[in-house]
Enzyme design. Structure first.
Site, short mmCIF file in Angstrom:
data_model
loop_
_atom_site.label_atom_id
_atom_site.label_comp_id
_atom_site.label_asym_id
_atom_site.label_seq_id
_atom_site.Cartn_x
_atom_site.Cartn_y
_atom_site.Cartn_z
CB SER A 54 13.66 8.53 -37.45
OG SER A 54 15.06 8.56 -37.41
N1 SAH Z 1 17.44 7.34 -32.69
C1 SAH Z 1 17.28 8.73 -32.43
C2 SAH Z 1 17.59 9.58 -33.62
C3 SAH Z 1 18.56 10.65 -33.29
S1 SAH Z 1 19.25 11.57 -34.64
C4 SAH Z 1 15.93 9.04 -31.81
O1 SAH Z 1 15.06 8.17 -31.75
O2 SAH Z 1 15.76 10.17 -31.37
C5 SAH Z 1 20.89 10.87 -34.75
C6 SAH Z 1 21.75 11.01 -33.52
O3 SAH Z 1 23.04 10.51 -33.85
C7 SAH Z 1 21.95 12.45 -33.04
O4 SAH Z 1 21.50 12.56 -31.71
C8 SAH Z 1 23.46 12.65 -33.14
O5 SAH Z 1 23.99 13.46 -32.11
C9 SAH Z 1 23.99 11.22 -33.07
N2 SAH Z 1 25.33 11.01 -33.61
C10 SAH Z 1 25.90 11.59 -34.69
N3 SAH Z 1 27.14 11.11 -34.88
C11 SAH Z 1 27.39 10.21 -33.89
C12 SAH Z 1 28.51 9.39 -33.53
N4 SAH Z 1 29.65 9.41 -34.23
N5 SAH Z 1 28.39 8.59 -32.45
C13 SAH Z 1 27.24 8.56 -31.72
N6 SAH Z 1 26.15 9.32 -32.00
C14 SAH Z 1 26.23 10.14 -33.08
#
Ligand code: SAH
Length: 214
Positions: free
Chosen positions: A63
């Protein structure tokens, strides 16, 4: 200009965030302390301190810093609080939260095994004590709660999943992007739930754009 650990770039980013979003100095200090360039792919390093999202592989994104700042602030947590994150991604957001609540207090679930492994290694190498579990956040950390706060970094289409609300203590907060199900991403809203004994209070914090929850 030589700035090997990017400290000057981080200071400039935080100065811009201070003007752009209304967040606490505690949140801004946490952002200033985390080396975002260590969390993004090599080819994106020079853009690590731009206030924008960046790709982190597997179709996922880290993000933008202002969004991390807003979400961390909405969690309204302090040193010693325990926090549950759904969507570790590269681990950046979790590291910022750990900067506020302290080591050993952040529990993060990541669906994509490769991202979970990379984030675990990276957080460990950089000295952040964050517990990462691979799998669906709906099933993660069973029995570890109740947490003082929880947040999702992926957008759910059917509200905040019950297991995440259930893992949050009464009076605790859940911050999440919620998708109303329209075809474009334009339907996502950032919401903050405050858990009450008989339900939740819900506040809207505006339009956002996140990757979908699996
Ligand atoms: N907080 C992160 C943002 C990652 S984007 C950062 O600082 O990089 C959102 C993430 O959510 C992705 O890596 C995706 O794989 C994960 N995601 C999507 N659905 C999910 C679920 N059901 N359980 C756990 N993670 C999930």
């Amino acid at each position: 200009m030589v700035d090997p650990d990017h400290a000057a770039a981080r200071r400039r980013l935080v100065d811009r965030l201070r003007r752009r979003v209304d967040v606490s100095e505690r949140t801004l200090s946490a952002i200033e302390a985390v080396p975002r360039h260590e969390f993004v792919p090599e080819r994106s390093r020079e853009r690590a301190y731009d206030d924008r999202p960046l790709p982190i592989g597997h179709g996922q994104t880290i993000s933008a810093p202002h969004m991390v700042a807003v979400m961390v602030d909405l969690l309204d947590v302090a040193d010693g609080d325990r926090v549950f994150e759904v969507g570790t991604g590269c681990g950046y957001h979790a590291a910022v939260v750990a900067g506020v609540v302290g080591g050993g207090n952040v529990y993060s679930a990541e669906y994509v095994p490769e991202l979970a492994d990379e984030a675990t290694e990276r957080l460990d190498r950089l000295g952040y004590d964050v517990t990462v579990e691979t799998g669906d956040g709906r099933d993660a950390f069973d029995g570890v709660g109740p947490f003082d706060a929880a947040y999702l970094t992926c957008a759910s289409t059917d509200g905040v999943p019950d297991p995440i609300v259930d893992a949050t203590r009464s009076g605790g907060r859940v911050v999440a992007p919620i998708d109303d199900g329209s075809a474009s991403h334009s339907g996502q809203r950032l919401v903050r739930l405050t858990v009450r004994p008989d339900g939740v209070d819900r506040e809207d914090h505006g339009a956002v754009r996140f990757v979908p929850m699996q």
